[in-house]
Motif scaffolding. Structure first.
Motif, PDB file in Angstrom:
ATOM      1  N   ARG A   9      17.784   1.157  82.029  1.00  0.00           N
ATOM      2  CA  ARG A   9      18.921   2.026  81.771  1.00  0.00           C
ATOM      3  C   ARG A   9      18.410   3.438  82.042  1.00  0.00           C
ATOM      4  N   TRP A  10      18.788   3.994  83.195  1.00  0.00           N
ATOM      5  CA  TRP A  10      18.132   5.221  83.635  1.00  0.00           C
ATOM      6  C   TRP A  10      19.120   6.368  83.850  1.00  0.00           C
ATOM      7  N   THR A  11      18.551   7.584  83.779  1.00  0.00           N
ATOM      8  CA  THR A  11      19.248   8.804  84.160  1.00  0.00           C
ATOM      9  C   THR A  11      18.342   9.539  85.127  1.00  0.00           C
ATOM     10  N   LEU A  12      18.720  10.753  85.476  1.00  0.00           N
ATOM     11  CA  LEU A  12      17.886  11.533  86.388  1.00  0.00           C
ATOM     12  C   LEU A  12      16.567  11.944  85.746  1.00  0.00           C
ATOM     13  N   PHE A  13      16.472  11.858  84.400  1.00  0.00           N
ATOM     14  CA  PHE A  13      15.312  12.396  83.712  1.00  0.00           C
ATOM     15  C   PHE A  13      14.441  11.338  83.051  1.00  0.00           C
ATOM     16  N   PHE A  17      13.497   0.446  79.844  1.00  0.00           N
ATOM     17  CA  PHE A  17      13.477  -0.920  80.353  1.00  0.00           C
ATOM     18  C   PHE A  17      14.373  -1.822  79.489  1.00  0.00           C
ATOM     19  N   VAL A  18      15.340  -2.511  80.143  1.00  0.00           N
ATOM     20  CA  VAL A  18      16.261  -3.373  79.405  1.00  0.00           C
ATOM     21  C   VAL A  18      16.253  -4.801  79.947  1.00  0.00           C
ATOM     22  N   GLY A  19      15.364  -5.109  80.850  1.00  0.00           N
ATOM     23  CA  GLY A  19      15.274  -6.463  81.390  1.00  0.00           C
ATOM     24  C   GLY A  19      16.487  -6.833  82.220  1.00  0.00           C
ATOM     25  N   LEU A  20      17.043  -7.987  81.965  1.00  0.00           N
ATOM     26  CA  LEU A  20      18.165  -8.509  82.755  1.00  0.00           C
ATOM     27  C   LEU A  20      19.526  -8.133  82.178  1.00  0.00           C
ATOM     28  N   ARG A  24      23.489  -9.102  83.306  1.00  0.00           N
ATOM     29  CA  ARG A  24      24.442  -9.795  82.432  1.00  0.00           C
ATOM     30  C   ARG A  24      25.742  -8.981  82.324  1.00  0.00           C
ATOM     31  N   ASP A  25      25.585  -7.679  82.146  1.00  0.00           N
ATOM     32  CA  ASP A  25      26.769  -6.823  82.024  1.00  0.00           C
ATOM     33  C   ASP A  25      27.571  -6.808  83.319  1.00  0.00           C
ATOM     34  N   GLY A 227      22.042   2.335  85.808  1.00  0.00           N
ATOM     35  CA  GLY A 227      21.295   1.088  85.848  1.00  0.00           C
ATOM     36  C   GLY A 227      22.185  -0.094  86.203  1.00  0.00           C
ATOM     37  N   LEU A 228      23.402  -0.094  85.648  1.00  0.00           N
ATOM     38  CA  LEU A 228      24.355  -1.165  85.931  1.00  0.00           C
ATOM     39  C   LEU A 228      24.769  -1.160  87.397  1.00  0.00           C
ATOM     40  N   SER A 229      25.025   0.021  87.946  1.00  0.00           N
ATOM     41  CA  SER A 229      25.411   0.098  89.350  1.00  0.00           C
ATOM     42  C   SER A 229      24.249  -0.288  90.264  1.00  0.00           C
TER      43      SER A 229
END
Length: 258
Positions: A9-13, A17-20, A24-25, A227-229
């Motif tokens: 789950r990331w941003t520019l900064f 880490f969220v795995g899979l 799933r989402d 992260g989802l995209s």
């Protein structure tokens, strides 16, 4: 890096880490089934029409036409135009009240639909515009393929008393198979990945009826779910690969025989 960031789950900064979880989402996305279906329909329609129209135009533009060079330029011209410009132009042309298309239909007594605002016509309308813009590439590939066919085959058909249909059916079609193969693969990949024209003309609407996988991914990115995209892009890559590799193998097995 995309494969790694699809697991975060990331941003520019920073990133977490969220795995899979992103995958799933993404598969839990409400409109994913519609997106998958529309993507396949769009790819099949656009690639099929480009093959048929490209072959016919290729045959026409390798015949003894006086305006052959000019017509080749006309057919190829849409390829040079920006996709976004094409999208905006046809959005104006297809407007239900003021669009030139419905005005022309009204002159012959036909009440044109809301091409981009009707769920039954929106995706097909964009697909037709995609074909108009991209058929020039298919035509050029076919022209090259047809011109590479030895003239001896056509002369043999003429000696046997065959006409134009026999030349097309027994020489041009089978011996232009390498061109057909190339057009199918390139057009199908482009159809599966298509985004810019759909987003410019309908933004996946009305509602979600013309959404494709790519437009769903972009909406997630717009909402800040990076992260989802990214996971969606990885899935799209896998889907395209899973479809195109077997298709490439199947088409490559065919042998063209005069």
């Amino acid at each position: 890096m995309a494969f790694y960031f699809a697991l975060t789950r990331w941003t520019l900064f920073d990133s977490e880490f969220v795995g899979l979880q992103n995958f799933r989402d993404f598969f839990a996305e409400q409109n994913l089934r519609i997106g998958f279906t529309n993507t396949l329909i769009y790819a099949v329609v656009t690639s099929g029409l480009k093959v048929v129209l490209g072959l016919l135009l290729g045959v026409l533009l390798t015949s003894r036409l006086r305006l052959r060079g000019f017509l080749r330029s006309v057919v190829f011209f849409p390829v040079l135009v920006s996709t976004v410009a094409v999208g905006f132009t046809f959005t104006a042309l297809l407007r239900p009240d003021t669009g030139l298309v419905n005005r022309a239909l009204a002159l012959v007594g036909v009440d044109g639909p809301d091409w981009l605002g009707d769920a039954t016509t929106a995706l097909l309308s964009v697909a037709i515009v995609d074909v108009w813009k991209g058929v020039g590439i298919a035509t050029v590939i076919y022209i090259a393929g047809i011109l590479s066919i030895p003239q001896e085959y056509y002369q043999a058909v003429a000696v046997d008393g065959g006409g134009a249909w026999h030349r097309f059916r027994h020489v041009t079609m089978p011996l232009s198979w390498p061109a057909t193969y190339s057009v199918i693969i390139l057009s199908f990949i482009g159809g599966l990945r298509s985004f810019d024209l759909i987003w410019t003309m309908t933004r996946g609407g009305p509602g979600f009826t013309s959404d494709t996988i790519a437009s769903i991914i972009y909406k997630q990115y717009q909402a800040g779910f990076f992260g989802l995209s990214t996971a969606g892009n990885v899935i799209l890559f896998v889907v395209v690969t899973a479809i195109v590799v077997p298709l490439n193998w199947f088409l490559g097995r065919r042998q063209a025989t005069p």
